[in-house]
Scaffold this motif. Structure first.
Motif, mmCIF file in Angstrom:
data_model
loop_
_atom_site.group_PDB
_atom_site.id
_atom_site.type_symbol
_atom_site.label_atom_id
_atom_site.label_comp_id
_atom_site.label_asym_id
_atom_site.label_seq_id
_atom_site.Cartn_x
_atom_site.Cartn_y
_atom_site.Cartn_z
ATOM 1 N N ASN A 1 0.986 -1.101 -0.079
ATOM 2 C CA ASN A 1 0.160 0.030 -0.081
ATOM 3 C C ASN A 1 0.808 1.164 -0.043
ATOM 4 O O ASN A 1 0.512 2.368 -0.608
ATOM 5 C CB ASN A 1 -0.968 0.316 1.225
ATOM 6 C CG ASN A 1 -1.975 0.971 0.886
ATOM 7 O OD1 ASN A 1 -2.709 1.146 0.123
ATOM 8 N ND2 ASN A 1 -2.308 1.895 2.085
ATOM 9 N N LYS A 2 1.910 1.085 0.567
ATOM 10 C CA LYS A 2 2.906 2.301 0.834
ATOM 11 C C LYS A 2 3.471 2.509 -0.481
ATOM 12 O O LYS A 2 3.568 3.776 -1.090
ATOM 13 C CB LYS A 2 3.954 2.198 1.898
ATOM 14 C CG LYS A 2 3.388 2.439 3.325
ATOM 15 C CD LYS A 2 4.635 2.070 4.337
ATOM 16 C CE LYS A 2 3.938 2.108 5.671
ATOM 17 N NZ LYS A 2 5.240 1.981 6.775
ATOM 18 N N GLU B 1 1.083 4.208 -2.720
ATOM 19 C CA GLU B 1 0.916 5.712 -2.496
ATOM 20 C C GLU B 1 1.987 6.290 -3.090
ATOM 21 O O GLU B 1 1.985 7.439 -3.623
ATOM 22 C CB GLU B 1 0.974 5.789 -0.896
ATOM 23 C CG GLU B 1 -0.491 5.528 -0.494
ATOM 24 C CD GLU B 1 -0.391 5.413 1.217
ATOM 25 O OE1 GLU B 1 0.552 5.706 1.655
ATOM 26 O OE2 GLU B 1 -1.527 5.103 1.803
ATOM 27 N N GLN C 1 1.419 6.473 -6.943
ATOM 28 C CA GLN C 1 0.378 7.596 -7.054
ATOM 29 C C GLN C 1 0.933 8.916 -7.137
ATOM 30 O O GLN C 1 0.414 9.729 -7.792
ATOM 31 C CB GLN C 1 -0.773 7.433 -6.296
ATOM 32 C CG GLN C 1 -1.509 6.054 -6.450
ATOM 33 C CD GLN C 1 -2.763 5.712 -5.625
ATOM 34 O OE1 GLN C 1 -2.504 6.063 -4.417
ATOM 35 N NE2 GLN C 1 -3.559 4.863 -5.842
ATOM 36 N N SER C 2 1.649 9.129 -5.904
ATOM 37 C CA SER C 2 2.302 10.558 -5.757
ATOM 38 C C SER C 2 3.308 10.948 -6.933
ATOM 39 O O SER C 2 3.310 11.960 -7.585
ATOM 40 C CB SER C 2 3.164 10.513 -4.323
ATOM 41 O OG SER C 2 3.692 11.832 -4.066
#
Length: 260
Positions: A52-53, A56, A59-60
């Motif tokens: 999940n990290k 993220e 996505q960033s």
């Protein structure tokens, strides 16, 4: 309270320790029926959190690169507007010097456009690559979540089967702990923690501590049977008791830890 504790004989201490061992061993059996499931559930949760990290992070990065593309598009729009302006000005120049100066400005802006377009292609390629990785990660996470759900349901089912008995035994364990003085209880728990099978108090089987191949000299076996002092096995570090005491306490504790 101190006086009362001092009045307890070594034999009573040994019996109390072994009674506690019986309860704790049954708790170990219950928890062992769950096998590696608790660890598997925890490992899956950690893996999903790690993925999940990464999601993220991707996505960033995609967001940042899209912002860079927007910025480069603004550079292109601005350059095109300047080119249009300079070409319009060329129609009204008074000499070749002014015309050449404007031509250089136009060439510079065209280079700016080319450079911006190059960067846009680079950012777009990075975005495409990261979106592919992102899609793979999300598929993997979805699979892991399904697997985690299955494992959690399996674990919850096993816990539900034994939860009441476990709670009953934990309460009895706490009750029996109160019968043992603090220092001895700390030693018991330390030995248990360092033991692969959770045994801190063991009887003698065929002249050796239960689970050990090292025989005990007859003189020491006699001392153990006398129950005058607490004797610790020099090889395993476990507290030793005689087989007669083991048999008596096992019989007594059957009714104590019986769970209906």
């Amino acid at each position: 309270m101190t006086k009362k504790t001092n009045e307890i004989s070594v034999e009573e201490k040994l019996r109390a320790l072994y009674d506690l061992q019986i309860i704790d061993s049954r708790l170990d059996e219950i928890r062992n029926t769950r096998g590696e499931l608790p660890v598997e559930v925890e490992d899956l949760e950690i893996e999903i959190e790690g993925l999940n990290k990464r999601v993220e992070k991707f996505q960033s990065e995609i967001k940042e690169q899209k912002e860079e593309i927007n910025a480069k598009n603004e550079v292109i729009d601005h350059a095109q507007a300047l080119i249009k302006k300079y070409k319009s000005q060329q129609d009204n120049v008074r000499n070749n010097k002014e015309y050449e100066s404007l031509e250089k400005e136009i060439e510079f802006q065209e280079l700016e456009i080319q450079l911006a377009e190059k960067r846009i292609k680079e950012y777009s390629a990075k975005i495409d690559h990261k979106e592919e990785l992102l899609a793979d990660l999300e598929l993997k996470m979805e699979s892991l979540r399904e697997h985690l759900k299955f494992k959690k349901e399996e674990l919850e089912g096993l816990v539900a089967e034994t939860q009441k008995e476990e709670e009953f035994l934990m309460k009895r364990s706490q009750e029996f702990e109160k019968k043992i003085d603090k220092r001895l209880l700390i030693s018991y728990k330390k030995i248990r923690a360092n033991s692969a099978n959770g045994l801190a108090v063991v009887g003698i089987e065929r002249g050796a501590p239960k689970g050990s191949f090292f025989t005990i000299p007859p003189q020491k076996q006699m001392e153990i049977a006398q129950r005058k002092k607490i004797i610790v096995d020099e090889h395993s570090g476990k507290i030793l008791i005689d087989d007669e005491l083991v048999a008596e306490e096992n019989a007594k504790m059957k009714s104590v830890i019986k769970f209906a």
